[in-house]
Design an enzyme around this catalytic site. Sequence first.
Site, short mmCIF file in Angstrom:
data_model
loop_
_atom_site.label_atom_id
_atom_site.label_comp_id
_atom_site.label_asym_id
_atom_site.label_seq_id
_atom_site.Cartn_x
_atom_site.Cartn_y
_atom_site.Cartn_z
N GLY A 102 0.98 54.35 53.72
CA GLY A 102 2.06 54.84 54.57
C GLY A 102 2.91 55.90 53.90
O GLY A 102 3.58 56.69 54.54
N ARG A 103 2.90 55.87 52.59
CA ARG A 103 3.63 56.94 51.88
C ARG A 103 2.93 57.29 50.57
O ARG A 103 3.56 57.72 49.61
CB ARG A 103 5.06 56.54 51.63
CG ARG A 103 5.19 55.24 50.88
CD ARG A 103 6.55 55.16 50.30
NE ARG A 103 6.80 53.82 49.85
CZ ARG A 103 7.93 53.44 49.34
NH1 ARG A 103 8.92 54.30 49.27
NH2 ARG A 103 8.10 52.21 48.93
N ARG A 192 0.83 58.98 40.73
CA ARG A 192 0.16 57.86 40.06
C ARG A 192 -1.29 58.24 39.79
O ARG A 192 -1.86 59.09 40.47
CB ARG A 192 0.18 56.60 40.95
CG ARG A 192 1.54 56.28 41.51
CD ARG A 192 1.58 54.87 42.05
NE ARG A 192 0.92 54.69 43.34
CZ ARG A 192 1.07 53.60 44.09
NH1 ARG A 192 1.82 52.59 43.66
NH2 ARG A 192 0.46 53.49 45.25
N ARG A 199 -7.85 48.39 47.32
CA ARG A 199 -7.13 47.12 47.35
C ARG A 199 -7.95 46.05 48.08
O ARG A 199 -8.83 46.40 48.86
CB ARG A 199 -5.80 47.32 48.10
CG ARG A 199 -4.91 48.37 47.46
CD ARG A 199 -4.24 49.24 48.53
NE ARG A 199 -3.55 50.37 47.90
CZ ARG A 199 -2.31 50.33 47.43
NH1 ARG A 199 -1.61 49.23 47.54
NH2 ARG A 199 -1.78 51.38 46.86
N ASP A 272 -2.48 43.56 50.09
CA ASP A 272 -2.59 45.03 50.07
C ASP A 272 -2.06 45.60 48.74
O ASP A 272 -2.22 46.78 48.49
CB ASP A 272 -1.84 45.65 51.24
CG ASP A 272 -0.40 45.17 51.34
OD1 ASP A 272 -0.20 43.95 51.43
OD2 ASP A 272 0.51 46.01 51.28
N ASN A 273 -1.44 44.76 47.93
CA ASN A 273 -0.94 45.21 46.63
C ASN A 273 -1.77 44.65 45.48
O ASN A 273 -1.30 44.53 44.35
CB ASN A 273 0.53 44.80 46.47
CG ASN A 273 1.44 45.56 47.42
OD1 ASN A 273 1.09 46.64 47.89
ND2 ASN A 273 2.60 45.01 47.70
P1 AMP Z 1 4.49 47.52 49.97
O1 AMP Z 1 4.19 46.07 50.18
O2 AMP Z 1 5.92 47.79 49.64
O3 AMP Z 1 3.57 48.12 48.93
O4 AMP Z 1 4.23 48.32 51.32
C1 AMP Z 1 3.71 47.73 52.48
C2 AMP Z 1 3.26 48.79 53.46
O5 AMP Z 1 4.37 49.55 53.92
C3 AMP Z 1 2.27 49.79 52.91
O6 AMP Z 1 1.35 50.08 53.92
C4 AMP Z 1 3.14 50.98 52.60
O7 AMP Z 1 2.41 52.19 52.64
C5 AMP Z 1 4.15 50.93 53.71
N1 AMP Z 1 5.42 51.57 53.38
C6 AMP Z 1 6.36 51.13 52.50
N2 AMP Z 1 7.41 51.99 52.48
C7 AMP Z 1 7.12 53.00 53.33
C8 AMP Z 1 7.79 54.19 53.74
N3 AMP Z 1 8.99 54.53 53.27
N4 AMP Z 1 7.17 54.98 54.64
C9 AMP Z 1 5.96 54.66 55.12
N5 AMP Z 1 5.29 53.56 54.81
C10 AMP Z 1 5.85 52.73 53.91
MG MG Z 2 1.83 48.44 48.77
#
Ligand code: AMP
Ligand code: MG
Length: 516
Positions: A102-103, A192, A199, A272-273
């Site tokens: 997502g980012r 990175r 994943r 996913d992490n």
């Molecule tokens: P995370 O568990 O924090 O690694 O993120 C969970 C999901 O949310 C992943 O698909 C990320 O890409 C998405 N995500 C987190 N922050 C953002 C953001 N600011 N904009 C878009 N997608 C995000």
């Molecule tokens: Mg993540």
Amino acid sequence: MQLTFDNQFTSALPADPVTENYRRQVQHALYSRVTPATVAAPALVAYSREAAGLIGLEPQDCETPEFAEVFAGNRTLEGMDPHATCYGGHQFGNWAGQLGDGRAINLGEVETAEGHWMLQLKGAGPTPYSRTADGLAVLRSSLREFLCSEAMFHLGVPTTRALSLIVTGEGVVRDMLYDGHPEEEPGAVVCRMSPSFVRFGHFQMLTARNEVDLLKAFTDYVIARDFAELVPTTGINRDVYVAWFNEVCQRTARLMVEWMRVGFVHGVMNTDNMSVLGETIDYGPYGWLEDFDPNWTPNTTDATNRRYRYGQQPGIGQWNLMQLANALVPLIDDTAPLEEALTTYAQSYEAGWQDMMAAKLGLAAYDADLVNGLLNLLTLAETDMTIFFRSLAMVDQGGPDADALHEAYYGGPSVKVNNEAQNWLSRYAAVLELQQVDPATRSASMNAVNPKYVLRNYIAQLAIDDAAKGDYTLTNTLLEVLRRPYDEQPEHEEYAAKRPEWARTRVGCSMLSCSS
Ligand code: AMP
Ligand code: MG
């Protein structure tokens, strides 16, 4: 700046045919091509010379306006193929469907004589997977990811790497504690690096959509690309999938042992992490144990259930592997070998943990009674784990004195704790004697596995406070100090100090949310 890209991921795997950048569900594809957003005024905060060296970049390449432009996403180098990948995942135990990059935007894979490195920008704008969010990242979380990635590498913990930290010159609005107080913060982009950002959730997504042919093609690709040693000359078959799953289990077990060794709490171990390479990935609301508390988590978003608390990480590792196993069932058509691998994971973790604890204590062999006594001792009073083990290395094994451990206690030990510590030290000295541990080499061997310097939560916050004012000195000093985490660095003693009282409850120190 000259980099050679070979981009096997995008050339071998099917792309989303849609190239417009709007949020959507993406089926029958592993990724969508997407261009990073342009930012107003990219400026370098810091870069890792070791990470740069891995792709053949010298300091003079990194200290140029071009470098900041490229790794903020403003300029694409010849041969790059920017894309965001599609994955799903279990978040806090629940299936969340499509998540995806997502980012994060992969720029491309750099081929070197030693291997390949995918370069990935985090915070470079929206992608088809951004869902309701903006695709951006703020300086505080980016600085934490940048510094911790490199600190972990130097600690010897498997991790994705961080090449650069760049501020964008633009503001990003975040409600840090999700309590209705949004504020504008400086935006930033981290680059990175890893051989692969694949994943567990990539496999889960394909299976959830019943895209079995693509699951097979993707798994074959991942194995051939990053686990080539598992592929027999006759090609990939069912046994290879099993061997590969076993390998992912073993790497995850090792990673969990390493996190426990250094006192790292990831904070968001969603599937996913979880990297199939067994690397620490996605530094969010992570934290370092200050007080040795197996129930501690830095993540306020997880404060109620504490699913991802320090002591539960190895168990969650297994739960996550079970989700990966479920995703692989269509390839193997039998659950028995997968269950066996999960059992082996638990055994490997336990064996690895015992060896690790023995090494932390400078023992020749694990001693269950002694270690259980220690774990009990560490929870009797607020005890800084990092300082405790460094102090323990200094204890005279001929006549141990609990006074040597004083520095490790927050607020000083009570008479009772001091007595318990003295009792335990006597048993420790007896075991060292029994195992014929050489007093001349014990402290050096302990100091090689018990770091002096970790990225203490409050120290990262001090670097963030300065960086928000445009002063990047502390960030760069920490990057330098954390390159030698096991060395005494008398000139940097202050960065080994235990958490001051002001940091106990300050947001950003021991309390972090997923907001980033
Ligand atoms: P995370 O568990 O924090 O690694 O993120 C969970 C999901 O949310 C992943 O698909 C990320 O890409 C998405 N995500 C987190 N922050 C953002 C953001 N600011 N904009 C878009 N997608 C995000
Ligand atoms: Mg993540």
